[in-house]
Motif scaffolding. Structure first.
Motif, PDB file in Angstrom:
ATOM      1  N   HIS A  23       1.006  -1.275  -0.230  1.00 57.07           N
ATOM      2  CA  HIS A  23       0.255   0.262   0.246  1.00 57.07           C
ATOM      3  C   HIS A  23       0.914   1.038   0.233  1.00 57.07           C
ATOM      4  O   HIS A  23       0.349   2.510  -0.343  1.00 57.07           O
ATOM      5  CB  HIS A  23      -1.177   0.390   0.970  1.00 57.07           C
ATOM      6  N   PHE A  24       1.430   1.327   0.540  1.00 53.80           N
ATOM      7  CA  PHE A  24       2.854   2.191   0.119  1.00 53.80           C
ATOM      8  C   PHE A  24       4.350   1.988  -0.358  1.00 53.80           C
ATOM      9  O   PHE A  24       5.365   1.090   0.444  1.00 53.80           O
ATOM     10  CB  PHE A  24       3.034   3.112   1.870  1.00 53.80           C
ATOM     11  N   GLN A  25       4.513   2.462  -1.364  1.00 61.02           N
ATOM     12  CA  GLN A  25       5.225   1.057  -2.525  1.00 61.02           C
ATOM     13  C   GLN A  25       7.112   2.446  -2.298  1.00 61.02           C
ATOM     14  O   GLN A  25       7.678   1.752  -3.447  1.00 61.02           O
ATOM     15  CB  GLN A  25       5.367   1.059  -3.345  1.00 61.02           C
ATOM     16  N   PHE A  26       6.393   3.521  -1.829  1.00 56.52           N
ATOM     17  CA  PHE A  26       8.373   4.521  -1.676  1.00 56.52           C
ATOM     18  C   PHE A  26       9.235   4.240  -0.654  1.00 56.52           C
ATOM     19  O   PHE A  26       8.812   3.735   0.582  1.00 56.52           O
ATOM     20  CB  PHE A  26       7.718   6.075  -1.365  1.00 56.52           C
ATOM     21  N   ASP A  27      10.075   3.802  -1.531  1.00 53.27           N
ATOM     22  CA  ASP A  27      11.418   3.537  -0.204  1.00 53.27           C
ATOM     23  C   ASP A  27      12.163   5.145   0.238  1.00 53.27           C
ATOM     24  O   ASP A  27      12.153   5.297  -0.276  1.00 53.27           O
ATOM     25  CB  ASP A  27      12.135   2.875  -1.542  1.00 53.27           C
ATOM     26  N   HIS A  28      12.120   4.649   1.630  1.00 54.39           N
ATOM     27  CA  HIS A  28      12.479   5.838   2.609  1.00 54.39           C
ATOM     28  C   HIS A  28      13.548   5.819   3.108  1.00 54.39           C
ATOM     29  O   HIS A  28      14.561   6.493   4.237  1.00 54.39           O
ATOM     30  CB  HIS A  28      10.928   6.276   3.202  1.00 54.39           C
ATOM     31  N   VAL A  29      14.561   4.582   2.696  1.00 55.62           N
ATOM     32  CA  VAL A  29      15.690   4.356   3.134  1.00 55.62           C
ATOM     33  C   VAL A  29      17.215   4.988   1.548  1.00 55.62           C
ATOM     34  O   VAL A  29      17.326   5.771   2.647  1.00 55.62           O
ATOM     35  CB  VAL A  29      16.058   2.776   3.161  1.00 55.62           C
ATOM     36  N   ARG A  30      16.566   4.486   0.574  1.00 60.29           N
ATOM     37  CA  ARG A  30      17.056   5.506  -0.047  1.00 60.29           C
ATOM     38  C   ARG A  30      16.833   6.027  -1.225  1.00 60.29           C
ATOM     39  O   ARG A  30      17.115   7.412  -1.706  1.00 60.29           O
ATOM     40  CB  ARG A  30      17.799   4.234  -1.248  1.00 60.29           C
ATOM     41  N   GLN A  31      15.747   5.684  -1.788  1.00 62.40           N
ATOM     42  CA  GLN A  31      14.524   6.617  -2.768  1.00 62.40           C
ATOM     43  C   GLN A  31      14.110   8.076  -2.045  1.00 62.40           C
ATOM     44  O   GLN A  31      13.903   9.455  -2.250  1.00 62.40           O
ATOM     45  CB  GLN A  31      13.187   6.121  -3.048  1.00 62.40           C
ATOM     46  N   GLY A  32      14.090   7.615  -0.440  1.00 62.48           N
ATOM     47  CA  GLY A  32      13.674   9.315  -0.207  1.00 62.48           C
ATOM     48  C   GLY A  32      14.426  10.063   0.242  1.00 62.48           C
ATOM     49  O   GLY A  32      15.310   9.108   1.085  1.00 62.48           O
ATOM     50  N   SER A  33      14.351  11.366   0.712  1.00 63.45           N
ATOM     51  CA  SER A  33      15.302  12.262   0.272  1.00 63.45           C
ATOM     52  C   SER A  33      15.000  13.595   1.590  1.00 63.45           C
ATOM     53  O   SER A  33      13.843  13.934   1.373  1.00 63.45           O
ATOM     54  CB  SER A  33      16.667  12.236  -0.158  1.00 63.45           C
ATOM     55  N   ARG A  34      15.089  13.445   2.957  1.00 65.53           N
ATOM     56  CA  ARG A  34      13.869  14.494   3.796  1.00 65.53           C
ATOM     57  C   ARG A  34      15.296  15.325   5.077  1.00 65.53           C
ATOM     58  O   ARG A  34      16.374  14.430   4.973  1.00 65.53           O
ATOM     59  CB  ARG A  34      13.465  13.364   4.867  1.00 65.53           C
ATOM     60  N   GLN A  35      14.981  16.475   5.711  1.00 68.32           N
ATOM     61  CA  GLN A  35      15.672  17.413   6.441  1.00 68.32           C
ATOM     62  C   GLN A  35      16.468  15.984   7.816  1.00 68.32           C
ATOM     63  O   GLN A  35      15.818  15.472   8.608  1.00 68.32           O
ATOM     64  CB  GLN A  35      15.274  18.275   6.498  1.00 68.32           C
ATOM     65  N   PRO A  36      17.814  15.843   7.664  1.00 67.21           N
ATOM     66  CA  PRO A  36      18.036  15.303   8.868  1.00 67.21           C
ATOM     67  C   PRO A  36      18.268  16.036   9.607  1.00 67.21           C
ATOM     68  O   PRO A  36      18.217  14.721  11.454  1.00 67.21           O
ATOM     69  CB  PRO A  36      19.332  14.133   7.898  1.00 67.21           C
ATOM     70  N   GLY A  37      18.321  17.511  10.277  1.00 71.87           N
ATOM     71  CA  GLY A  37      18.015  17.875  11.660  1.00 71.87           C
ATOM     72  C   GLY A  37      19.033  17.626  12.378  1.00 71.87           C
ATOM     73  O   GLY A  37      20.298  17.623  12.048  1.00 71.87           O
ATOM     74  N   SER A  38      19.310  16.975  13.546  1.00 71.64           N
ATOM     75  CA  SER A  38      19.997  17.422  14.580  1.00 71.64           C
ATOM     76  C   SER A  38      21.342  15.663  14.191  1.00 71.64           C
ATOM     77  O   SER A  38      22.088  15.588  14.879  1.00 71.64           O
ATOM     78  CB  SER A  38      20.049  17.296  15.874  1.00 71.64           C
ATOM     79  N   THR A  39      20.617  14.855  13.391  1.00 66.20           N
ATOM     80  CA  THR A  39      21.343  13.752  13.247  1.00 66.20           C
ATOM     81  C   THR A  39      22.741  14.184  12.429  1.00 66.20           C
ATOM     82  O   THR A  39      23.584  13.336  12.286  1.00 66.20           O
ATOM     83  CB  THR A  39      20.611  12.493  12.374  1.00 66.20           C
ATOM     84  N   PHE A  40      22.459  15.365  11.456  1.00 62.45           N
ATOM     85  CA  PHE A  40      23.755  16.387  10.666  1.00 62.45           C
ATOM     86  C   PHE A  40      24.471  16.705  11.841  1.00 62.45           C
ATOM     87  O   PHE A  40      25.781  16.950  11.132  1.00 62.45           O
ATOM     88  CB  PHE A  40      22.712  16.600   9.618  1.00 62.45           C
TER      89      PHE A  40
END
Length: 774
Positions: free
Chosen positions: A468-485
């Motif tokens: 039901h949710f086929q978008f890959d949030h490991v490599r395909q997804g790219s988001r703001q990392p906040g403090s993990t940067f």
């Protein structure tokens, strides 16, 4: 010569007329030739005519090379490091096995039920010839043909049922087509017997059979119906699958259990009659057993690593194109680094954590829509704008035209649907607009775990449910990392000679921006600092924006970007002051890989997931080795490990929510992260041999909590890591145990802050923002 020329001219005229649009002429020539072949020339001439496809009447025969190397569409399979099937790429879900992979019960059941004289004939069983003729006369084209041998059935499965091999005769009707098919079947059977052993023919036959439920071949069938390999099939399970061969749909044990049970018992009766079942007691005991299914239909949404399958598809298609293989049909074995046990634990951890997180999210937004803008107000026309991005909307516009009322009517028309829920799929009546609204309310997640030393990816879960949710949030997804940067910023500082014990004031510096503007970053609590002196380790542990910004100003944004690139961040990083707070998008894949350089004594290993690829025969086509480089010094790497351990050990550290069982006899480091509007929650945790990271958020940034505190990574992402590590450590069969980080043989600094003295000429004293009154 003149006779030859005349014959050629006649042949050309016949072929020209056959290619014409006169069906009566084709039928006349065909029927005439068949009568002539049988009545005048005889059987040998007819067989030779079929073999050479005279005048194109009979269709092509497979080449000798094709007979020697029969192929069928084979699924390519992703296989875990511990030998489990992860997922498949296929047109038809089919995977081969060898004779040695078949249980004795299965082989004996097949032979007794389908061809008990298999070892006594050479492809054609003349004792059953009369039944074959009867099958032809009665138009029996069901597959068993009134007495076909296994070799004949294999020939049929491989070649004769292919409509592309039909000639003109086959187009005249069922009976002529069946006659030609049967003739070819006999000839191909003889060829198969000449080129293969009996055992190879048995394996090839079982590999080509359709078992319904999207299962082609005995390997997929045994997995689909009984959750086991063909080598483990017992007598009653073998009888079920062999019984399906005559009509897979009619005797499907899942959809037609009564038919399947009756057919199974019929097969068992044969086994008893031929003496394979030795005693009446054993026979009676088997007959009363129910069919014990472990049913699971395999499709592209199934398997324990569907997100990895999807993420690798483009990469594997490129490789196949370069090496002359078909990913969907070549039967490749793609061996991965994934550990099936750890993959299961990652999936379980995500499910357990995200199902609870969704309850919190739903309660938070009860009675309201969760899509909001930067000011916290609901985004007007959100669903209307998003539906226009869907395939169904584009199809409707193409059908009715843009702006047509029919588009809106169809989009709002209720229809039966099966939708995802954390309690399992449920059936409902939804319109397309209802469905969009329903799915947009879900939080999603991505998680990856890798071996810090080898770079092997051990678990990859790209979302909460692939179907039901086929978008890959490991490599395909790219988001703001906040403090993990932030560890990247502090890593550049350690490399520049800064000390973890160096104290800086918790006071926000001011940056001059273009256009005469300035930027003074606040802490997460909204203040510009308390003035308290904190060590860099304490500042990172407490995730102080003020001190992180000061460090970036001292080190320089270009040096931070250079450091990030060396430890594996490949996404574009904007050279702006806010980079220190993680405003440039990155992926889970990148961030986990970068942290591994700290654990691996400064050596960056690009996370990798494929070790080798084999062809369908088990020959290794290519081996893969990880890409490594010495990105930073061993000294810098361990200083960052020590810094990250502060998140667990320092008072007020953002990673102190860890389960105490994880911390016992174990060294752990980690960093939480939350984007400015709380649309992204992150956590990356490190141990001496594993680096794992999680992201949680809405599929769109506007879908988030109203309060930053509820969406922070320590509450959304860290629990996934926590649950995963508990499961890993509980499994004694895994090699990932608790332990201490590797330390350099000698360290160029002391980590005892009581012995550290800030140098008089420290760079901090030269910073124009050092004086808080500046």
């Amino acid at each position: 010569m003149s006779n030859t020329n005349a014959s050629n001219r006649i042949t050309q005229k016949i072929r020209a007329r056959l290619r014409s649009k006169s069906p009566w002429f084709k039928k006349l020539v065909t029927v005439t030739w068949i009568i002539f072949a049988f009545a005048v020339i005889g059987g040998p001439a007819y067989i030779l005519s079929v073999r050479v496809n005279l005048f194109g009447l009979f269709g092509e025969m497979p080449s000798l090379r094709a007979i020697e190397n029969p192929t069928n569409d084979l699924s390519s399979e992703l296989i875990s490091a511990d030998g489990a099937s992860l997922a498949r790429y296929y047109t038809f879900n089919r995977s081969q096995v060898m004779y040695k992979d078949l249980s004795r019960d299965l082989v004996k059941t097949l032979l007794i039920s389908e061809d008990h004289r298999f070892y006594d004939h050479s492809g054609l069983d003349f004792q059953a010839f009369l039944r074959v003729i009867k099958g032809m006369i009665t138009f029996d084209i069901s597959g068993h043909g009134g007495g076909s041998t296994l070799t004949q059935q294999l020939a049929k499965n491989l070649f004769t049922i292919n409509p592309e091999l039909d000639g003109s005769v086959s187009k005249l009707g069922k009976m002529p087509r069946r006659i030609i098919q049967k003739t070819k079947e006999w000839m191909i059977s003889v060829d198969l017997e000449r080129n293969f052993t009996k055992e190879e023919i048995i394996a090839m036959y079982l590999n080509t059979c359709n078992f319904s439920s999207n299962a082609y071949g005995i390997k997929v069938a045994s997995e689909t119906y009984f959750g086991k390999r063909p080598s483990a099939l017992n007598l009653q399970e073998s009888a079920v699958l062999v019984g399906m061969l005559q009509n897979p749909s009619l005797f499907n044990p899942h959809s037609r259990p009564a038919n399947a049970l009756s057919k199974r018992n019929e097969v068992l009766t044969k086994l008893y009659r031929y003496g394979y079942i030795k005693s009446k007691h054993q026979y009676d005991s088997l007959m009363i057993l129910p069919i014990d299914l472990n049913y699971s239909v395999q499709d592209h949404n199934e398997g324990i690593a569907p997100y990895l399958r999807s993420a690798l598809q483009a990469e594997l298609l490129k490789w196949c194109g370069e090496h002359g293989y078909n990913l969907w049909e070549s039967g490749l074995k793609i061996y991965t680094t994934i550990d099936s046990r750890m993959q299961h634990y990652a999936m379980e951890a995500m499910k357990e954590s995200m199902s609870e997180q969704q309850k919190t999210f739903d309660a938070h937004w009860k009675g309201r829509n969760p899509w909001i803008n930067e000011r916290g107000n609901e985004i007007e026309g959100f669903l209307e704008s998003r539906i226009k991005q869907t395939d169904i909307y584009r199809q409707l516009v193409a059908r009715y035209g843009a702006g047509n009322d029919s588009v809106k009517i169809v989009l709002n028309e209720k229809r039966p649907m099966t939708v995802f829920s954390w309690k399992g799929e449920r059936d409902t009546l939804f319109s397309y607009m209802d469905s969009l609204s329903y799915y947009k309310r879900f939080l999603n997640a991505g998680f990856m775990s890798m071996d810090a030393q080898t770079g092997e990816v051990k678990a990859w879960v790209g979302g909460i449910d692939f179907k039901h949710f086929q978008f890959d949030h490991v490599r395909q997804g790219s988001r703001q990392p906040g403090s993990t940067f932030k560890p990247i910023v502090y890593g550049a500082a350690m490399e520049a000679g800064f000390h973890p014990c160096l104290k800086l004031p918790d006071i926000s510096p001011t940056f001059k921006l273009s256009g005469g503007k300035t930027w003074t970053p606040p802490n997460a609590e909204g203040d510009l600092g308390t003035g308290e002196q904190l060590t860099l380790r304490q500042a990172l542990a407490k995730s102080k924006n003020t001190i992180t910004a000061r460090v970036l100003k001292l080190v320089g944004v270009d040096n931070v970007i250079s450091f990030a690139k060396r430890v594996g961040i490949t996404s574009k990083l904007d050279p702006v002051p806010a980079l220190c707070l993680g405003v440039s998008n990155v992926s889970v894949y990148e961030l986990v890989g970068s942290y591994s350089a700290f654990v691996n004594q400064g050596t960056y290993t690009k996370p990798f997931y494929i070790t080798r690829i084999e062809d369908k025969h088990g020959n290794v086509i290519q081996n893969f080795v990880p890409e490594t480089k010495q990105a930073i010094s061993e000294q810098t790497a361990f200083k960052m490990v020590y810094m990250l351990m502060g998140g667990v050990e320092e008072e007020g550290g953002s990673s102190r929510l860890l389960d105490m069982d994880l911390r016992e006899n174990n060294e752990i480091g980690g960093k939480t992260g939350t984007s400015n509007d709380a649309s992204d929650g992150w956590y990356v945790g490190i141990t001496h041999n594993l680096v794992s990271g999680a992201w949680v958020g809405g599929d769109e940034r506007g879908i988030r909590y109203r309060q930053w505190s509820l969406g922070q990574g320590g509450k959304t992402a860290l629990p996934i890591w926590d649950k995963f590590m508990l499961k890993v450590y509980a499994d004694r069969s895994l090699r990932y145990k608790k332990g201490a980080f590797r330390r350099p043989a000698t360290l160029d600094i002391t980590l005892d802050c009581s012995r550290y003295v800030t140098p008089a000429d420290s760079q901090t004293t030269k910073d124009p923002d050092w004086n808080p009154n500046n």
